[in-house]
Scaffold this active site. Structure first.
Site, mmCIF file in Angstrom:
data_model
loop_
_atom_site.group_PDB
_atom_site.id
_atom_site.type_symbol
_atom_site.label_atom_id
_atom_site.label_comp_id
_atom_site.label_asym_id
_atom_site.label_seq_id
_atom_site.Cartn_x
_atom_site.Cartn_y
_atom_site.Cartn_z
ATOM 1 N N THR A 38 -46.582 22.288 69.847
ATOM 2 C CA THR A 38 -46.448 21.910 68.438
ATOM 3 C C THR A 38 -46.118 20.419 68.413
ATOM 4 O OG1 THR A 38 -44.046 22.208 68.350
ATOM 5 C CG2 THR A 38 -45.412 24.176 67.983
ATOM 6 N N THR A 131 -28.331 29.381 69.330
ATOM 7 C CA THR A 131 -27.587 28.297 68.697
ATOM 8 C C THR A 131 -26.273 28.777 68.080
ATOM 9 O OG1 THR A 131 -27.702 26.767 66.814
ATOM 10 C CG2 THR A 131 -29.035 28.742 66.649
ATOM 11 N N ASP A 132 -25.330 27.854 67.942
ATOM 12 C CA ASP A 132 -24.075 28.189 67.250
ATOM 13 C C ASP A 132 -24.292 28.363 65.746
ATOM 14 O OD1 ASP A 132 -24.529 25.527 66.590
ATOM 15 O OD2 ASP A 132 -22.544 24.802 67.174
ATOM 16 N N GLU A 133 -25.469 27.909 65.246
ATOM 17 C CA GLU A 133 -25.694 27.973 63.787
ATOM 18 C C GLU A 133 -25.778 29.399 63.269
ATOM 19 O OE1 GLU A 133 -28.436 25.347 61.999
ATOM 20 O OE2 GLU A 133 -27.953 23.687 63.329
ATOM 21 N N TYR A 156 -33.849 28.383 59.427
ATOM 22 C CA TYR A 156 -33.801 28.228 60.888
ATOM 23 C C TYR A 156 -32.743 29.133 61.496
ATOM 24 C CZ TYR A 156 -32.216 26.358 65.367
ATOM 25 O OH TYR A 156 -31.799 26.253 66.668
ATOM 26 N N LYS A 160 -33.076 32.435 64.002
ATOM 27 C CA LYS A 160 -32.452 32.532 65.338
ATOM 28 C C LYS A 160 -31.508 33.736 65.387
ATOM 29 C CE LYS A 160 -32.788 30.049 68.420
ATOM 30 N NZ LYS A 160 -33.762 29.944 69.551
ATOM 31 N N ASN A 185 -24.631 21.361 69.182
ATOM 32 C CA ASN A 185 -25.644 20.293 69.089
ATOM 33 C C ASN A 185 -25.809 19.530 70.402
ATOM 34 O OD1 ASN A 185 -24.891 20.808 66.245
ATOM 35 N ND2 ASN A 185 -26.287 19.109 65.874
HETATM 36 P P1 NAD Z 1 -37.689 21.381 70.435
HETATM 37 O O1 NAD Z 1 -38.127 21.522 69.014
HETATM 38 O O2 NAD Z 1 -37.476 20.033 70.995
HETATM 39 O O3 NAD Z 1 -38.756 22.115 71.402
HETATM 40 C C1 NAD Z 1 -39.301 23.354 71.085
HETATM 41 C C2 NAD Z 1 -40.468 23.600 72.046
HETATM 42 O O4 NAD Z 1 -41.016 24.899 71.763
HETATM 43 C C3 NAD Z 1 -41.622 22.601 71.868
HETATM 44 O O5 NAD Z 1 -42.093 22.184 73.119
HETATM 45 C C4 NAD Z 1 -42.684 23.400 71.128
HETATM 46 O O6 NAD Z 1 -44.013 22.967 71.387
HETATM 47 C C5 NAD Z 1 -42.447 24.797 71.681
HETATM 48 N N1 NAD Z 1 -42.924 25.846 70.790
HETATM 49 C C6 NAD Z 1 -42.706 25.952 69.437
HETATM 50 N N2 NAD Z 1 -43.343 27.041 68.968
HETATM 51 C C7 NAD Z 1 -43.946 27.662 70.032
HETATM 52 C C8 NAD Z 1 -44.729 28.818 70.180
HETATM 53 N N3 NAD Z 1 -45.044 29.594 69.121
HETATM 54 N N4 NAD Z 1 -45.176 29.153 71.411
HETATM 55 C C9 NAD Z 1 -44.881 28.370 72.482
HETATM 56 N N5 NAD Z 1 -44.156 27.242 72.392
HETATM 57 C C10 NAD Z 1 -43.682 26.882 71.183
HETATM 58 O O7 NAD Z 1 -36.397 22.284 70.560
HETATM 59 P P2 NAD Z 1 -35.088 22.064 71.449
HETATM 60 O O8 NAD Z 1 -34.144 21.205 70.713
HETATM 61 O O9 NAD Z 1 -35.508 21.715 72.832
HETATM 62 O O10 NAD Z 1 -34.506 23.557 71.416
HETATM 63 C C11 NAD Z 1 -34.896 24.507 72.394
HETATM 64 C C12 NAD Z 1 -34.176 25.818 72.121
HETATM 65 O O11 NAD Z 1 -32.769 25.604 72.147
HETATM 66 C C13 NAD Z 1 -34.474 26.420 70.747
HETATM 67 O O12 NAD Z 1 -34.571 27.805 70.891
HETATM 68 C C14 NAD Z 1 -33.269 26.047 69.901
HETATM 69 O O13 NAD Z 1 -33.041 26.998 68.888
HETATM 70 C C15 NAD Z 1 -32.174 26.067 70.944
HETATM 71 N N6 NAD Z 1 -31.012 25.204 70.691
HETATM 72 C C16 NAD Z 1 -31.191 23.874 70.410
HETATM 73 C C17 NAD Z 1 -30.083 23.044 70.231
HETATM 74 C C18 NAD Z 1 -30.226 21.567 69.953
HETATM 75 O O14 NAD Z 1 -29.241 20.913 69.670
HETATM 76 N N7 NAD Z 1 -31.417 20.990 70.038
HETATM 77 C C19 NAD Z 1 -28.799 23.591 70.324
HETATM 78 C C20 NAD Z 1 -28.656 24.969 70.587
HETATM 79 C C21 NAD Z 1 -29.781 25.752 70.783
HETATM 80 O O1 DAU Z 2 -25.873 23.366 66.290
HETATM 81 C C1 DAU Z 2 -27.013 23.530 67.072
HETATM 82 C C2 DAU Z 2 -28.221 23.034 66.295
HETATM 83 O O2 DAU Z 2 -28.147 21.610 66.292
HETATM 84 C C3 DAU Z 2 -29.543 23.490 66.898
HETATM 85 O O3 DAU Z 2 -29.621 24.889 66.827
HETATM 86 C C4 DAU Z 2 -30.731 22.865 66.149
HETATM 87 O O4 DAU Z 2 -31.943 23.223 66.784
HETATM 88 C C5 DAU Z 2 -30.571 21.361 66.201
HETATM 89 O O5 DAU Z 2 -31.597 20.755 65.434
HETATM 90 C C6 DAU Z 2 -29.204 20.952 65.631
HETATM 91 O O6 DAU Z 2 -29.136 21.257 64.208
HETATM 92 P P1 DAU Z 2 -28.477 20.239 63.166
HETATM 93 O O7 DAU Z 2 -29.012 20.492 61.820
HETATM 94 O O8 DAU Z 2 -26.996 20.219 63.333
HETATM 95 O O9 DAU Z 2 -29.047 18.849 63.777
HETATM 96 P P2 DAU Z 2 -29.598 17.520 63.079
HETATM 97 O O10 DAU Z 2 -29.748 16.497 64.158
HETATM 98 O O11 DAU Z 2 -30.767 17.768 62.193
HETATM 99 O O12 DAU Z 2 -28.380 17.102 62.150
HETATM 100 C C7 DAU Z 2 -27.087 16.871 62.678
HETATM 101 C C8 DAU Z 2 -26.179 16.539 61.510
HETATM 102 O O13 DAU Z 2 -26.560 15.264 60.962
HETATM 103 C C9 DAU Z 2 -26.296 17.528 60.353
HETATM 104 O O14 DAU Z 2 -25.016 17.710 59.767
HETATM 105 C C10 DAU Z 2 -27.229 16.845 59.366
HETATM 106 C C11 DAU Z 2 -26.952 15.368 59.589
HETATM 107 N N1 DAU Z 2 -28.100 14.444 59.418
HETATM 108 C C12 DAU Z 2 -29.252 14.720 60.055
HETATM 109 C C13 DAU Z 2 -30.341 13.887 59.941
HETATM 110 C C14 DAU Z 2 -31.649 14.179 60.643
HETATM 111 C C15 DAU Z 2 -27.952 13.306 58.645
HETATM 112 O O15 DAU Z 2 -26.874 13.035 58.067
HETATM 113 N N2 DAU Z 2 -29.021 12.465 58.531
HETATM 114 C C16 DAU Z 2 -30.214 12.703 59.138
HETATM 115 O O16 DAU Z 2 -31.179 11.887 58.977
#
Ligand code: NAD
Ligand code: DAU
Length: 350
Positions: A38, A131-133, A156, A160, A185
């Site tokens: 994606t 995720t913690d969300e 989202y 999850k 996060n």
């Molecule tokens: P990301 O959005 O960077 O990456 C997601 C990946 O999944 C991408 O490579 C995308 O191409 C692939 N993907 C999406 N839909 C797909 C499908 N249908 N089939 C196969 N591949 C697909 O996400 P991330 O931040 O690396 O998060 C990875 C995992 O960790 C997620 O499950 C997310 O919920 C979880 N998570 C993320 C965070 C965070 O802070 N980023 C925190 C806690 C948990």
């Molecule tokens: O808590 C774990 C989650 O953390 C993961 O499950 C999600 O995949 C990951 O995207 C992240 O979610 P958040 O919504 O917390 O992350 P984001 O970086 O989008 O935002 C972090 C905080 O900052 C949130 O309170 C919203 C705020 N924010 C975000 C953006 C993009 C802003 O104030 N300005 C911005 O432009």
């Protein structure tokens, strides 16, 4: 763990996870990375890995909702372990258009679980990265524990939460050997610049406006991505089947503080040209609908039972992250300009 299927390995955390596991001296298995690519999936984040580890790293472009494609992978590579990262991950996108979140996060996870049931004889572990969300929002006090009730706020987090319930149900009902991690996060290298920290770093470097939602008072618990990846590896290796582990950084910060820190550190490294201090670029914008106020993790279970502890502090992790985004200008340019998508179109037919 010999033949590990990693779903979503071209995303932020998946790419860091694959890098970490292949770099381990004693790793003797194979990693099969299945990713549908994606907008968030970037094979360029693993380009060097694909070359260096050509014998034990394989990439397959596949959608986790496509049960035939996933079954072929499980059969062909004799998959014994699945680490499931693939998801739609950005809260703002889930508010604008939840469809893909329901499909990938719920239906996609369900398809994988059905395959786990079919190939139960060869499957040793299905690890679900969550995720913690799912726990919803905290007030000023308290921490999320593994037994905290689910109360998701966004499409989202609701998707999850649904996937977590399915994973647990497949363990309870069919005896599938699962583990779940609910992490806070993440930040660090290779994160797509739609998320707070990379967006702020890149905008601040270009001296563009820094959009902070509401008053910037929402609190997140920040964890450097390699600490999360190490926690996942430890859970897969030593965690008990059917168990959930919360993972966090003991690092609660209000969003405004995070953005101010990014500004101040960049000012130290490179003086701004259009403003006196980058903090002047901070702009308070309309709040995210349903914006959870505070997340904070009690990760005492994984610390106690698996002896996992975060290695990076926010101070060390954010400096590493700034350095990475400043050094990897080609990766940044190709992501921001969309050139990585043209590369994908050239190399893989959809
Ligand atoms: P990301 O959005 O960077 O990456 C997601 C990946 O999944 C991408 O490579 C995308 O191409 C692939 N993907 C999406 N839909 C797909 C499908 N249908 N089939 C196969 N591949 C697909 O996400 P991330 O931040 O690396 O998060 C990875 C995992 O960790 C997620 O499950 C997310 O919920 C979880 N998570 C993320 C965070 C965070 O802070 N980023 C925190 C806690 C948990
Ligand atoms: O808590 C774990 C989650 O953390 C993961 O499950 C999600 O995949 C990951 O995207 C992240 O979610 P958040 O919504 O917390 O992350 P984001 O970086 O989008 O935002 C972090 C905080 O900052 C949130 O309170 C919203 C705020 N924010 C975000 C953006 C993009 C802003 O104030 N300005 C911005 O432009």
């Amino acid at each position: 763990m010999e033949n590990i299927l990693v779903t979503g390995g071209c995303g932020f955390i998946g790419a860091n996870f694959i890098r970490g596991i292949l770099a381990e001296d004693d790793f003797q298995g194979r990693i099969i990375n299945a990713d549908s690519l994606t907008y968030a999936g970037n094979p360029e984040s693993l380009a060097d890995i694909a070359e260096i580890y050509a014998d034990c790293y394989h990439f397959v472009r596949a959608d986790i909702c496509d049960i035939k494609a996933m079954e072929n992978i499980i059969r062909e590579y004799g998959i014994d372990t699945i680490c499931h990262f693939a998801a739609e991950s950005h809260v703002d996108r889930s508010i604008a258009g939840p469809d893909a979140f329901i499909q990938t996060n719920i239906v996609g996870t369900f398809r994988l679980l059905e395959l786990c049931r079919k190939y139960a004889n060869q499957l040793k572990r299905f690890h679900h990265v969550s995720t913690d969300e799912v726990y919803g929002s905290l007030g000023a006090q308290g921490l999320f524990r593994e037994d905290s009730p689910y109360d998701p706020s966004s499409p989202y987090s609701a998707s999850k939460a649904a996937s977590d319930h399915l994973v647990r149900a497949y363990h309870t009902t069919y005896g599938i050997p699962v583990t779940i991690s609910n992490c806070s996060n993440n930040y660090g290298p290779y994160q797509f610049p739609e998320k707070l920290i990379p967006l702020m770093i890149l905008n601040a470097l270009e001296e563009k406006s820094l959009p902070v939602y509401g008053q910037g008072l929402n609190v997140r618990d920040w964890l450097y991505v390699t600490d999360h990846c190490r926690a996942i590896r430890m859970i897969m290796e030593k965690g008990s089947s059917g168990e959930t582990y919360n993972v966090g950084g003991h690092c609660e910060k209000q969003n405004l503080e995070v953005v101010q820190t990014v500004c101040d550190l960049l000012d130290e490294i490179k003086a701004p040209e259009t403003v006196v201090r980058r903090r002047e670029l901070i702009t308070f914008v309309k709040d995210r609908p349903g914006h959870d106020l505070r997340y904070a993790i009690d990760c005492s279970k994984i610390e106690r039972e698996l002896d996992w502890h975060p290695a990076e502090s926010f101070e060390s992790g954010i400096r590493k992250t700034l350095a990475w985004y400043m050094e990897n200008t080609e990766w940044v340019h190709r992501v921001r300009s969309g050139e990585y998508l043209s590369w994908i179109r050239q190399h893989y037919s959809a």
